[in-house]
Write a protein that holds these residues in place. Structure first.
Motif, PDB file in Angstrom:
ATOM      1  N   HIS A  54      65.183  69.473  10.464  1.00 37.90           N
ATOM      2  CA  HIS A  54      64.320  69.027  10.045  1.00 37.90           C
ATOM      3  C   HIS A  54      62.910  69.391   9.512  1.00 37.90           C
ATOM      4  N   THR A  55      62.542  70.277   9.831  1.00 39.32           N
ATOM      5  CA  THR A  55      60.496  70.573   9.290  1.00 39.32           C
ATOM      6  C   THR A  55      61.012  71.775   8.833  1.00 39.32           C
ATOM      7  N   ALA A  56      61.885  71.993   8.271  1.00 42.16           N
ATOM      8  CA  ALA A  56      61.713  73.842   7.655  1.00 42.16           C
ATOM      9  C   ALA A  56      61.465  73.340   6.259  1.00 42.16           C
ATOM     10  N   SER A  57      60.763  74.390   5.821  1.00 41.80           N
ATOM     11  CA  SER A  57      59.759  73.553   3.985  1.00 41.80           C
ATOM     12  C   SER A  57      60.770  73.826   3.091  1.00 41.80           C
ATOM     13  N   GLU A  58      60.523  73.318   1.784  1.00 40.46           N
ATOM     14  CA  GLU A  58      61.525  73.998   1.239  1.00 40.46           C
ATOM     15  C   GLU A  58      61.688  75.001   0.889  1.00 40.46           C
ATOM     16  N   ASN A  59      61.197  76.036   0.847  1.00 35.13           N
ATOM     17  CA  ASN A  59      61.114  77.431   0.980  1.00 35.13           C
ATOM     18  C   ASN A  59      61.519  77.941   1.987  1.00 35.13           C
ATOM     19  N   VAL A  60      62.019  77.979   2.659  1.00 35.09           N
ATOM     20  CA  VAL A  60      63.142  78.268   4.020  1.00 35.09           C
ATOM     21  C   VAL A  60      64.025  77.790   4.221  1.00 35.09           C
ATOM     22  N   LEU A  61      64.830  76.318   3.501  1.00 32.83           N
ATOM     23  CA  LEU A  61      65.653  76.066   2.998  1.00 32.83           C
ATOM     24  C   LEU A  61      66.200  76.601   1.706  1.00 32.83           C
ATOM     25  N   ARG A  62      65.401  76.778   1.259  1.00 29.06           N
ATOM     26  CA  ARG A  62      66.136  78.012  -0.398  1.00 29.06           C
ATOM     27  C   ARG A  62      66.533  78.689   0.755  1.00 29.06           C
ATOM     28  N   THR A  63      66.780  79.520   1.156  1.00 26.49           N
ATOM     29  CA  THR A  63      67.103  81.043   1.606  1.00 26.49           C
ATOM     30  C   THR A  63      67.886  80.656   2.634  1.00 26.49           C
ATOM     31  N   LEU A  64      68.485  79.542   3.366  1.00 27.30           N
ATOM     32  CA  LEU A  64      69.495  79.515   3.998  1.00 27.30           C
ATOM     33  C   LEU A  64      70.284  80.612   4.579  1.00 27.30           C
ATOM     34  N   ASN A  65      71.090  80.814   2.789  1.00 28.94           N
ATOM     35  CA  ASN A  65      72.071  81.304   2.971  1.00 28.94           C
ATOM     36  C   ASN A  65      72.165  82.485   2.045  1.00 28.94           C
ATOM     37  N   ASP A  66      70.891  82.914   2.014  1.00 28.24           N
ATOM     38  CA  ASP A  66      70.762  84.343   1.167  1.00 28.24           C
ATOM     39  C   ASP A  66      70.691  85.259   2.740  1.00 28.24           C
ATOM     40  N   ARG A  67      72.356  85.349   2.358  1.00 24.62           N
ATOM     41  CA  ARG A  67      72.587  86.710   3.301  1.00 24.62           C
ATOM     42  C   ARG A  67      73.707  87.927   2.662  1.00 24.62           C
ATOM     43  N   GLY A  68      73.832  88.602   2.464  1.00 28.08           N
ATOM     44  CA  GLY A  68      74.709  89.566   2.156  1.00 28.08           C
ATOM     45  C   GLY A  68      75.014  89.006   1.243  1.00 28.08           C
ATOM     46  N   ASN A  69      76.672  89.132   1.097  1.00 30.48           N
ATOM     47  CA  ASN A  69      77.130  88.745  -0.510  1.00 30.48           C
ATOM     48  C   ASN A  69      77.230  87.493  -1.295  1.00 30.48           C
ATOM     49  N   LEU A  70      76.566  86.699  -0.525  1.00 25.63           N
ATOM     50  CA  LEU A  70      76.361  85.289  -0.655  1.00 25.63           C
ATOM     51  C   LEU A  70      74.856  85.093  -1.406  1.00 25.63           C
ATOM     52  N   ALA A  71      75.582  83.842  -2.219  1.00 25.24           N
ATOM     53  CA  ALA A  71      74.479  83.842  -2.948  1.00 25.24           C
ATOM     54  C   ALA A  71      73.752  82.652  -2.824  1.00 25.24           C
ATOM     55  N   PRO A  72      71.758  83.106  -3.270  1.00 28.90           N
ATOM     56  CA  PRO A  72      71.193  81.973  -2.626  1.00 28.90           C
ATOM     57  C   PRO A  72      71.531  80.753  -3.429  1.00 28.90           C
ATOM     58  N   LEU A  73      70.781  79.686  -2.645  1.00 30.13           N
ATOM     59  CA  LEU A  73      71.083  78.347  -3.202  1.00 30.13           C
ATOM     60  C   LEU A  73      70.409  77.983  -4.639  1.00 30.13           C
ATOM     61  N   THR A  74      71.362  77.045  -5.388  1.00 27.04           N
ATOM     62  CA  THR A  74      70.925  76.937  -6.736  1.00 27.04           C
ATOM     63  C   THR A  74      70.031  75.612  -6.197  1.00 27.04           C
ATOM     64  N   PRO A  75      69.402  75.565  -7.243  1.00 24.32           N
ATOM     65  CA  PRO A  75      68.253  74.744  -6.826  1.00 24.32           C
ATOM     66  C   PRO A  75      69.368  73.075  -7.011  1.00 24.32           C
ATOM     67  N   GLY A  76      70.165  72.982  -7.096  1.00 23.85           N
ATOM     68  CA  GLY A  76      70.203  72.062  -7.411  1.00 23.85           C
ATOM     69  C   GLY A  76      71.528  71.817  -5.533  1.00 23.85           C
ATOM     70  N   ASP A  77      71.765  73.383  -5.525  1.00 19.65           N
ATOM     71  CA  ASP A  77      71.941  72.721  -3.880  1.00 19.65           C
ATOM     72  C   ASP A  77      70.913  72.228  -3.132  1.00 19.65           C
ATOM     73  N   LEU A  78      69.453  72.705  -2.896  1.00 23.03           N
ATOM     74  CA  LEU A  78      68.023  72.508  -3.036  1.00 23.03           C
ATOM     75  C   LEU A  78      67.603  71.710  -2.506  1.00 23.03           C
ATOM     76  N   ASP A  79      68.230  70.383  -3.875  1.00 22.19           N
ATOM     77  CA  ASP A  79      67.716  69.764  -3.497  1.00 22.19           C
ATOM     78  C   ASP A  79      69.267  68.339  -3.416  1.00 22.19           C
ATOM     79  N   SER A  80      70.811  68.733  -2.945  1.00 25.02           N
ATOM     80  CA  SER A  80      71.163  68.421  -1.763  1.00 25.02           C
ATOM     81  C   SER A  80      70.536  67.818  -0.950  1.00 25.02           C
ATOM     82  N   LEU A  81      70.032  69.824   0.100  1.00 33.86           N
ATOM     83  CA  LEU A  81      70.261  69.225   1.474  1.00 33.86           C
ATOM     84  C   LEU A  81      69.046  68.846   1.452  1.00 33.86           C
ATOM     85  N   LEU A  82      67.734  68.824   0.149  1.00 35.11           N
ATOM     86  CA  LEU A  82      66.732  67.893   0.443  1.00 35.11           C
ATOM     87  C   LEU A  82      66.821  66.775   0.447  1.00 35.11           C
ATOM     88  N   ALA A  83      67.829  65.842  -0.666  1.00 30.69           N
ATOM     89  CA  ALA A  83      68.595  64.782  -0.149  1.00 30.69           C
ATOM     90  C   ALA A  83      68.669  63.966   0.838  1.00 30.69           C
TER      91      ALA A  83
END
Length: 138
Positions: A34-63
């Motif tokens: 609930h309180t993680a910054s936008e930059n922290v949320l952006r890194t949530l799936n930047d793990r191993g072979n997963l692609a990082p969140l796209t700007p659209g994904d981040l917008d969806s999370l924030l919305a």
């Protein structure tokens, strides 16, 4: 201070990342969705072979989070941005509350200012001071 000791971390890099990182050696603290910054949320799936969140994904999370936070952790896990991704390791590190807080106080007396920083740890109904730092007047 730990971050400043890392090789090649310039003042510019430090200032850019400092608001988004915390090093704390203890407990089982989890990232508060609930309180993680936008930059922290952006890194949530930047793990191993997963692609990082796209700007659209981040917008969806924030919305989805809106002003009041996400509906609940289970609803967060079901968001479309995570669909089809193996996020089991991540889910174990997410939560809906915070146990550690940084308290900053500043006082000015006779044109001289001083700052006090305290790390507070909340355990149920009590709060303990874990660390305190005093910056001399300037």
């Amino acid at each position: 201070s730990e971050l400043r000791a890392v090789a090649n971390v310039t003042q510019e890099i430090y200032e850019a990342v400092a608001p988004h990182v915390m090093v704390w050696g203890g407990g089982s603290s989890r990232l508060n969705i609930h309180t993680a910054s936008e930059n922290v949320l952006r890194t949530l799936n930047d793990r191993g072979n997963l692609a990082p969140l796209t700007p659209g994904d981040l917008d969806s999370l924030l919305a989805a989070r809106g002003e009041a936070g996400f509906e609940a952790l289970d609803a967060f896990k079901e968001l479309a941005v995570f669909e089809g991704k193996d996020m089991a390791d991540l889910w174990a590190n997410l939560g809906e509350n915070s146990d550690y807080f940084l308290f900053t106080a500043e006082a000015e007396v006779a044109d001289r200012r001083a700052r006090l920083y305290s790390v507070l740890h909340r355990i149920q109904a009590s709060t303990n001071i874990v660390a305190r730092s005093f910056v001399r007047p300037w």
